[in-house]
Design an enzyme around this catalytic site. Sequence first.
Site, short mmCIF file in Angstrom:
data_model
loop_
_atom_site.label_atom_id
_atom_site.label_comp_id
_atom_site.label_asym_id
_atom_site.label_seq_id
_atom_site.Cartn_x
_atom_site.Cartn_y
_atom_site.Cartn_z
CG HIS A 241 52.68 67.14 99.13
ND1 HIS A 241 51.82 67.15 98.32
CD2 HIS A 241 52.25 68.01 100.20
CE1 HIS A 241 50.96 67.98 98.38
NE2 HIS A 241 50.98 68.53 99.69
CB ALA B 127 45.46 62.38 93.31
CB ALA B 128 50.31 63.55 90.14
CB CYS B 129 47.53 67.24 93.31
SG CYS B 129 45.79 66.32 93.32
CG HIS B 130 46.10 64.43 97.26
ND1 HIS B 130 44.91 63.91 97.27
CD2 HIS B 130 45.82 66.03 97.23
CE1 HIS B 130 44.00 64.96 96.94
NE2 HIS B 130 44.58 65.98 97.12
#
Length: 493
Positions: free
Chosen positions: A442, A437-440
């Site tokens: 990092h 997922a893009a929000c994860h």
Amino acid sequence: HGFVFSKVGTYAYASTGELQHCSVSQSVMQEAETVERASADSATCTSTSSSSSSSCGGAGVYLDHNATTPLAPAVLEEIACTLRGAWGNPSSLHVAGVRARECIVKARKQVARMINGSPQDIIFTSGGTESNNLVFHSVARWYYSSHACSNTSVSGNGARPALPHFIISNLEHDSVTSAVSHMQQQGLIECSVVTSEQSSGRVSIGDVLGLVRPSTVLVSLMLANNETGLVQPVRELVAACRRLEGEEGGTACVHVDADAADVSSGGEKKEKERRKRRIFIHTDAAQALGKIPVDVQALGVDYLTIVGHKFYGPRVGALYVCGLEEQGAPLVPLMYGGGQERGYRPGTENTGMIAGLGKACELVADNVEEYSSHMQCVRDYLEEQLEVNFGGRIHFNGRIPGSPRIPNTCNFSILGEKLQGHRILSNLRHSQASIGAACHSHLFRPSPILLSLGIPEEIALNALRTSVGRETTKSEIDLFIEDLKDTVKRLQS
């Protein structure tokens, strides 16, 4: 296509005063024509060149369409035309306002057509996060207003009113899990989490029903997972919940607002009891729309979340609410203001982006079968090439026999030391993908979604998520494979 605001900004167009004529700047049209040519070349799934994916983000082959997609050329032009010719306040009664309002009416019809819903059941929002939060707060507030003290649960030495009970899956996006967690911390709801089965990657209907309580009022299950692409049994879940309510064969939209209902004396007791047993079903369809046909009538859901930037539209969204104008599924505003969107979502409408969303929905409604076929062709080719070039070192995450996937997603790991997903991504020279997922993106830790499938931690750490788009070509897959081979060789040398 992140140049929408710089190349075709609102002020640049409004200042011309030419409300009828619509044409975008030469640089924008050149870019749009490039994308159109590439899209046409890729239609047969055999073309040898394309600039659309390569140009997205400006750094090589783009294989992260589950994170976001570029604006379709027709969507870009629709936004530009609207910003130029329909810049008025939609609440105003003069010509400029009427023109803007007509654009919103048209877009609402386009969104409804994409999901086979009714225009009056569509509410425009800022995106998926707002839509999901709107559902959860609406259902909780409806419960308190219509179930006051009707259900009790024992706590300590006595009974207290039961809190509304939600059921979600372990697969959900953060905009679901975080919202629900926050409501729990505030003491507004109780929540149970159902875990998908390792054998199928899908939620078991029996497991969901096993969590249902007298106070259960909402079940939220995403339509397709953003990491694995596995499609969830939402339609079957709705049918099971309706049977549990004793309403088999009835419509999903049978809620009657306790404050607004006009019930005859003879049926009042029955209606009140039915309201107490109502379980609303919500699905976040962000990853499914534009990739597979989505029909709210066939699904039978009460709420469905729509996210424009996942299917070549702008970064706005919408929420489908079954029977909104017929006292169906409840909806309560999160904010209060000028009464826009019939009071459910106040604030001056973002007409240009709403029009762009409508156009993106129109493209999906007209072409989803073609889009789906092309993406599956390219995705399958990608998986074939991974097996050819890496052999037994490839482990596919979520490719489970008998479990349907959306046609564009391939999650895989390359086995071996020093081949963690984040290391591969940071060393690719010509390709763009993700580790989940893009929000994860990092967080350099194994995906809980993959771990829940029984995938060992060392394999999950090596995972890469690739997601092809409408314009991705086989030649771009070849470039990605060569880039990947070179990167693996460098990392292990």
